[in-house]
Design an enzyme around this catalytic site. Structure first.
Site, PDB file in Angstrom:
ATOM      1  N   HIS A  21      27.314  37.638  82.025  1.00  0.00           N
ATOM      2  CA  HIS A  21      25.834  36.972  82.070  1.00  0.00           C
ATOM      3  C   HIS A  21      26.182  35.365  81.298  1.00  0.00           C
ATOM      4  CE1 HIS A  21      21.526  37.173  83.124  1.00  0.00           C
ATOM      5  NE2 HIS A  21      21.362  36.176  81.556  1.00  0.00           N
ATOM      6  N   GLU A  22      25.959  35.059  80.074  1.00  0.00           N
ATOM      7  CA  GLU A  22      26.551  34.261  79.177  1.00  0.00           C
ATOM      8  C   GLU A  22      27.294  33.812  79.636  1.00  0.00           C
ATOM      9  OE1 GLU A  22      23.592  34.121  77.849  1.00  0.00           O
ATOM     10  OE2 GLU A  22      22.752  35.946  77.819  1.00  0.00           O
ATOM     11  N   HIS A  25      26.285  31.254  82.252  1.00  0.00           N
ATOM     12  CA  HIS A  25      25.334  29.435  81.914  1.00  0.00           C
ATOM     13  C   HIS A  25      25.871  28.898  81.693  1.00  0.00           C
ATOM     14  CE1 HIS A  25      21.568  32.034  82.826  1.00  0.00           C
ATOM     15  NE2 HIS A  25      21.669  33.016  81.297  1.00  0.00           N
TER      16      HIS A  25
END
Length: 424
Positions: A21-22, A25
């Site tokens: 997920h990170e 980003h």
């Protein structure tokens, strides 16, 4: 050894779904030219930290998520003010280091009082050095060093807020997107492991035997084909088998099976569960075959759709008050469930990890302050208004939302711990 393996797999599940997920980003922020100051897994105090290039990678104490800290999103810059005495290191006619303390220890530097400084737009600093004014250009990757910590400056074109709307939206949406992609591939891996049912099956075979249950004690084995119970043919009727076993607690049953082509009979006495329903500790299913590539893709998409509907139905129950506090679970309960599923094997753990990744992606897209969905909503409002919202007001909304989420997490975690202490 098994306990260590289960703990490792549980930690690995959380690490993978949060990291992917990170990373979403991080990747799209870097692609847009945004300065990423920190890539963190967890919150709270740092357990491990290493800097590579412009980014510091950290592992933090509280395993409740992670974050990517981008330039311009928080007041991380150490301010350099006019009238402040600093020391600067110059290389190739550009300032590469600005020291704010322990100036006497900084060798090979120019020391002076700041007359003017701009580290975002002009990238310049003017010093009064023993009565003479000296001006220097500042390198776009210069470091400001104070109290043993170095912070890279961020020119305005490296700020998150300076980028076009589409790039900012992609940097935010990419986190949930990576979770959706991970979930799809994990569901695909699960389908490859379990296969697909053959057409027109004629029998069921035992797929799982629970240790310490009557089936295991009676000698039934994984792969045995169940032909009849007490003389009644079973075929592929799983509901009939479950019903017959469930209605016979503490009553001996004769289960006829075929093992490696050899018929045999086994006496099994179902054990009543808390509701008085007989259980022998087996799972059975019709025979399967390997899934084709097309079947893997379509069945993965179907699982994604079905699980998405299930997740939104759960959200609906939460909103309408059909859930009680005891029904909610935080990181502790999720970790407990993950460890239980890890004991069942890699097949079940793969499916569970896919569901968790899908849930994390959907949850983060909810329009709740501090979540990705809320940030995308603010970007949408900016697109409609054709001008950005007040960043201070937006930051306050996200701060309040984050505080509320942390409070909710504390409450459910406390409840989870109490439940574990009570042995529920």
């Amino acid at each position: 050894m098994e306990t260590i393996q289960v703990v490792f797999m549980t930690v690995l599940v959380f690490f993978v779904i949060v990291t992917i997920h990170e990373w979403g980003h991080y990747f799209f922020a870097k692609r847009a030219g945004i300065l990423v100051r920190e890539f963190a897994i967890g919150f709270g105090p740092k357990l491990f930290s290493v800097k590579r290039g412009e980014t510091r990678y950290t592992l933090r104490l509280i395993p409740a998520g992670g974050f990517v800290r981008m330039a311009g999103e928080d007041p991380e810059i150490v301010e350099v003010q006019p009238g402040q005495t600093v020391a600067v290191r110059v290389k190739d006619d550009k300032v590469t280091r600005i020291y704010l303390d322990r100036l006497d220890e900084r060798s090979g530097t120019v020391r002076g009082e700041v007359e003017n400084v701009d580290l975002e737009r002009q990238l310049a600093i003017r010093l009064n050095v023993e009565g003479d004014t000296e001006s220097y250009a500042v390198h776009p990757q210069a470091l400001v060093i104070a109290r043993g910590k170095d912070t890279q400056i961020a020119p305005i074109d490296r700020h998150f807020g300076s980028k076009p709307l589409r790039q900012r939206a992609m940097a935010i949406f990419a986190g949930p997107l990576m979770n959706f992609i991970l979930a799809f591939f994990l569901f695909a891996a699960y389908i490859q492991m379990v296969g697909v049912p053959v057409e027109n099956p004629e029998y069921m075979s035992i797929t799982k035997i629970e240790d310490g249950m009557p089936a295991s004690e009676a000698g039934l084995m994984k792969g045995d084909i169940v032909s009849s119970i007490n003389g009644e043919k079973i075929g592929t009727d799983l509901d009939k088998m479950i019903d017959m076993i469930g209605k016979s607690p503490n009553t001996s049953l004769t289960i006829d099976v075929v093992r490696d082509g050899t018929p045999m009979s086994v006496k099994v006495t179902p054990r009543p569960n808390d509701d008085g329903i007989g259980k022998v500790g087996i799972s059975a299913a019709p025979p399967t075959r390997s899934a084709t590539f097309a079947e893997t893709v379509t069945r993965s998409a179907t699982l994604m759709k079905d699980m998405t509907v299930y997740i939104f139905e759960s959200f609906k129950m939460l909103i309408t008050g059909q859930f009680k506090l005891d029904d909610l679970g935080g990181p502790v309960r999720t970790a407990e469930m993950t460890s239980q599923i890890a004991k069942q094997g890699i097949v079940q753990l793969t499916s569970w990890t896919a569901l968790l990744s899908l849930y994390l992606g959907i949850f983060n897209l909810l329009p709740v302050p501090a979540l990705d969905g809320s940030r995308l909503l603010f970007l949408g409002l900016e697109a409609v208004r054709r001008r950005p919202l007040d960043p201070n007001k937006e930051s306050m909304v996200h701060f309040i939302g984050f505080a509320m989420l942390m409070l909710l997490m504390l409450v459910v975690t406390y409840n989870d711990i109490l439940r574990l202490v009570r042995g529920e």
